[in-house]
Scaffold this active site. Sequence first.
Site, PDB file in Angstrom:
ATOM      1  CB  ALA A  11      -0.943  -0.011   1.194  1.00  0.00           C
ATOM      2  NE  ARG A  16      11.812   5.615  -1.576  1.00  0.00           N
ATOM      3  CZ  ARG A  16      12.158   4.790  -0.574  1.00  0.00           C
ATOM      4  NH1 ARG A  16      13.425   4.639  -0.250  1.00  0.00           N
ATOM      5  NH2 ARG A  16      11.227   4.125   0.089  1.00  0.00           N
ATOM      6  CE1 TYR A 104       7.489  -4.523   5.318  1.00  0.00           C
ATOM      7  CE2 TYR A 104       9.579  -3.543   4.707  1.00  0.00           C
ATOM      8  CZ  TYR A 104       8.600  -3.787   5.651  1.00  0.00           C
ATOM      9  OH  TYR A 104       8.751  -3.294   6.918  1.00  0.00           O
ATOM     10  CG  ASP A 106       9.520  -2.509  -1.526  1.00  0.00           C
ATOM     11  OD1 ASP A 106       9.615  -3.432  -0.694  1.00  0.00           O
ATOM     12  OD2 ASP A 106       9.926  -1.346  -1.307  1.00  0.00           O
ATOM     13  N   GLY A 143      17.141   0.181   6.691  1.00  0.00           N
ATOM     14  CA  GLY A 143      17.197   0.242   8.149  1.00  0.00           C
ATOM     15  C   GLY A 143      18.360  -0.612   8.639  1.00  0.00           C
ATOM     16  CG  ASN A 173      14.526  -4.433   8.412  1.00  0.00           C
ATOM     17  OD1 ASN A 173      14.309  -5.648   8.461  1.00  0.00           O
ATOM     18  ND2 ASN A 173      13.559  -3.521   8.412  1.00  0.00           N
ATOM     19  CG  ASN A 372      -4.891  -7.608 -40.509  1.00  0.00           C
ATOM     20  OD1 ASN A 372      -4.264  -6.713 -41.055  1.00  0.00           O
ATOM     21  ND2 ASN A 372      -4.759  -7.903 -39.225  1.00  0.00           N
ATOM     22  NE  ARG A 426       1.658 -11.247 -62.995  1.00  0.00           N
ATOM     23  CZ  ARG A 426       2.166 -12.447 -62.745  1.00  0.00           C
ATOM     24  NH1 ARG A 426       2.348 -12.850 -61.504  1.00  0.00           N
ATOM     25  NH2 ARG A 426       2.492 -13.236 -63.736  1.00  0.00           N
TER      26      ARG A 426
HETATM   27  C1  UD1 Z   1      11.582  -0.558   4.593  1.00  0.00           C
HETATM   28  C2  UD1 Z   1      12.022  -0.695   6.053  1.00  0.00           C
HETATM   29  C3  UD1 Z   1      13.537  -0.662   6.129  1.00  0.00           C
HETATM   30  C4  UD1 Z   1      14.101  -1.791   5.286  1.00  0.00           C
HETATM   31  C5  UD1 Z   1      13.560  -1.715   3.833  1.00  0.00           C
HETATM   32  C6  UD1 Z   1      13.917  -2.982   3.111  1.00  0.00           C
HETATM   33  C7  UD1 Z   1      10.241   0.297   7.407  1.00  0.00           C
HETATM   34  C8  UD1 Z   1       9.815   1.470   8.210  1.00  0.00           C
HETATM   35  N1  UD1 Z   1      11.441   0.385   6.826  1.00  0.00           N
HETATM   36  O1  UD1 Z   1      12.019   0.711   4.118  1.00  0.00           O
HETATM   37  O2  UD1 Z   1      13.961  -0.852   7.464  1.00  0.00           O
HETATM   38  O3  UD1 Z   1      15.494  -1.741   5.298  1.00  0.00           O
HETATM   39  O4  UD1 Z   1      12.121  -1.616   3.827  1.00  0.00           O
HETATM   40  O5  UD1 Z   1      13.565  -2.889   1.752  1.00  0.00           O
HETATM   41  O6  UD1 Z   1       9.525  -0.665   7.335  1.00  0.00           O
HETATM   42  N2  UD1 Z   1       3.919   0.053   2.671  1.00  0.00           N
HETATM   43  C9  UD1 Z   1       2.560   0.008   2.953  1.00  0.00           C
HETATM   44  N3  UD1 Z   1       2.003   1.018   3.659  1.00  0.00           N
HETATM   45  C10 UD1 Z   1       2.729   2.082   4.112  1.00  0.00           C
HETATM   46  C11 UD1 Z   1       4.112   2.125   3.831  1.00  0.00           C
HETATM   47  C12 UD1 Z   1       4.679   1.107   3.101  1.00  0.00           C
HETATM   48  O7  UD1 Z   1       1.883  -0.941   2.572  1.00  0.00           O
HETATM   49  O8  UD1 Z   1       2.122   2.961   4.773  1.00  0.00           O
HETATM   50  C13 UD1 Z   1       4.526  -1.043   1.894  1.00  0.00           C
HETATM   51  C14 UD1 Z   1       5.130  -0.589   0.558  1.00  0.00           C
HETATM   52  O9  UD1 Z   1       4.191  -0.777  -0.508  1.00  0.00           O
HETATM   53  C15 UD1 Z   1       6.320  -1.510   0.398  1.00  0.00           C
HETATM   54  C16 UD1 Z   1       6.703  -1.854   1.827  1.00  0.00           C
HETATM   55  O10 UD1 Z   1       5.595  -1.555   2.640  1.00  0.00           O
HETATM   56  O11 UD1 Z   1       5.977  -2.688  -0.299  1.00  0.00           O
HETATM   57  C17 UD1 Z   1       7.940  -1.094   2.301  1.00  0.00           C
HETATM   58  O12 UD1 Z   1       7.719   0.308   2.197  1.00  0.00           O
HETATM   59  P1  UD1 Z   1       8.853   1.284   1.663  1.00  0.00           P
HETATM   60  O13 UD1 Z   1       8.299   2.660   1.719  1.00  0.00           O
HETATM   61  O14 UD1 Z   1       9.409   0.814   0.403  1.00  0.00           O
HETATM   62  O15 UD1 Z   1       9.926   1.146   2.837  1.00  0.00           O
HETATM   63  P2  UD1 Z   1      11.506   1.363   2.715  1.00  0.00           P
HETATM   64  O16 UD1 Z   1      11.805   2.798   2.789  1.00  0.00           O
HETATM   65  O17 UD1 Z   1      12.017   0.610   1.574  1.00  0.00           O
HETATM   66 MG    MG Z   2      11.116  -0.320  -0.011  1.00  0.00          MG
END
Ligand code: UD1
Ligand code: MG
Length: 450
Positions: A11, A16, A104, A106, A143, A173, A372, A426
């Site tokens: 979410a 970025r 996550y 991502d 992190g 992390n 076509n 032709r």
């Molecule tokens: C996060 C971690 C960081 C870690 C990194 C690894 C936190 C606070 N930080 O940072 O310690 O090193 O991932 O890749 O967790 N998301 C939501 N709702 C929100 C915010 C984020 O669903 O309100 C989801 C995003 O879609 C994403 C994931 O959580 O899939 C991580 O969010 P992102 O903003 O990418 O965190 P990072 O800054 O990468």
């Molecule tokens: Mg991230």
Amino acid sequence: MSGLACVVLAAGKGTRMRSAQPKVLHPLAGRPMVEHVLANVRALAPERTVLVIGPELEAAASGLEGGDGGVACAMQREPLGTAHAVAQTRPLLEDYGGDVIVVYADTPLVRAETLGRLVRARREGEAAAAVLGFRPEDPAEYGRLILSPDGTLARIVEHAEASADQRAVTLCNAGMMAIDGRRLFPLLDAIGNGNAKGEYYLTDLPAIVAAEGGACAVAEAPAEEVMGINDRAQLAAAERVVQNRLRRAAMEGGTTLIDPATVWLSADTRLGCDVTIGPNVAIGPGVVVEDGAEIRPFSHLEGVRVRRNAIIGPFARLRPGSDIGEGARVGNFVEVKNSAVDRGAKINHLSYVGDAGVGAGANLGAGTITCNYDGYRKSRTEIGAGAFIGSNTALVAPVTVGPGAVVGAGSVITEDVEADAIAVARGEQRQREGAAARRRERRRDGGTKD
Ligand code: UD1
Ligand code: MG
């Protein structure tokens, strides 16, 4: 693995990426990032899976492979942080007593066995939670895992909050956590948002556990598996990892890749045994290549089945809805779209075949074009088995050429050709005997007219 529920966080805003499209829908190997994560999670066979989405993902969520069939969605209306995102699963998981593993969307490259290791680390340590750590080449904005002198995890410090000393820590992390389901929601309730971003960080959880006298376990993952995707450069780096995995799997499955680094595959590509793929071939989604087929260099395939022993390219383009029959040949600068090319048919040079059926053993000469589209609608061309189409023929659809028929080169075919007939459409050739020689003579006299 038993006693497991998974939460996939998708979410976030993804600012970025600088994209109108939600970050987690950006594709890797032709499949949205979040689908890779759902597939990894599925391999663990969790009892429950919850995908946390934001409003911009609502429309897409039902179309995701995991969108039905056991994956529930929880809505996070505002992206107030990763802990806040997990908290949205409360109605679906509050009664859950097993392990809840948070991943996550991502971070799509993590393998199921690594997630399994994370859960085992929590269970073996009887910890409230286990965190997945890694040591990236460039710790960048991850992190940092801050360990106590006794080696247990004291807390996670987000990059934005970290001091210079803490930023020097190389253990980062990865974002994945396994948490004792009975403790998850009370711990989330204790997380505040008094930090640089004003967000509820899931990463505050270990410090709360430590303050209560406990400690979280740590499992380490290979850096390649847990790289997070926040921008386009990281997206490209992840694509490279996914491609290398797909190439390796293809070769292990019995496909020859002559120059693997130049072959681009899709997550759903299916390749048979003794398939050969030349350099610089791109295979988009929805492609099946059966045993013994050969894809020669610089070909582009998408949404097509290539049957046994067919030969494609070099420089061929196969577009969605196509089915190339056993032993058929599609050669250089040939485009085939939404067409069935039956067994042994040949389209070897410079052709466009769209919305067509090409019968078994038919031969289409160089420059055969199926017309076509009339500017309003698409129409079909049917070419019977064994038909021979002379070079530079335009087949104006809808039109049928019967089995065994022959069409003379340079024809514009607007009416059906019967089976076994010869059709020529032709301008007739005219010839004036000696005319060229007379013309030369006139020129030699210095005349200005022919
Ligand atoms: C996060 C971690 C960081 C870690 C990194 C690894 C936190 C606070 N930080 O940072 O310690 O090193 O991932 O890749 O967790 N998301 C939501 N709702 C929100 C915010 C984020 O669903 O309100 C989801 C995003 O879609 C994403 C994931 O959580 O899939 C991580 O969010 P992102 O903003 O990418 O965190 P990072 O800054 O990468
Ligand atoms: Mg991230």
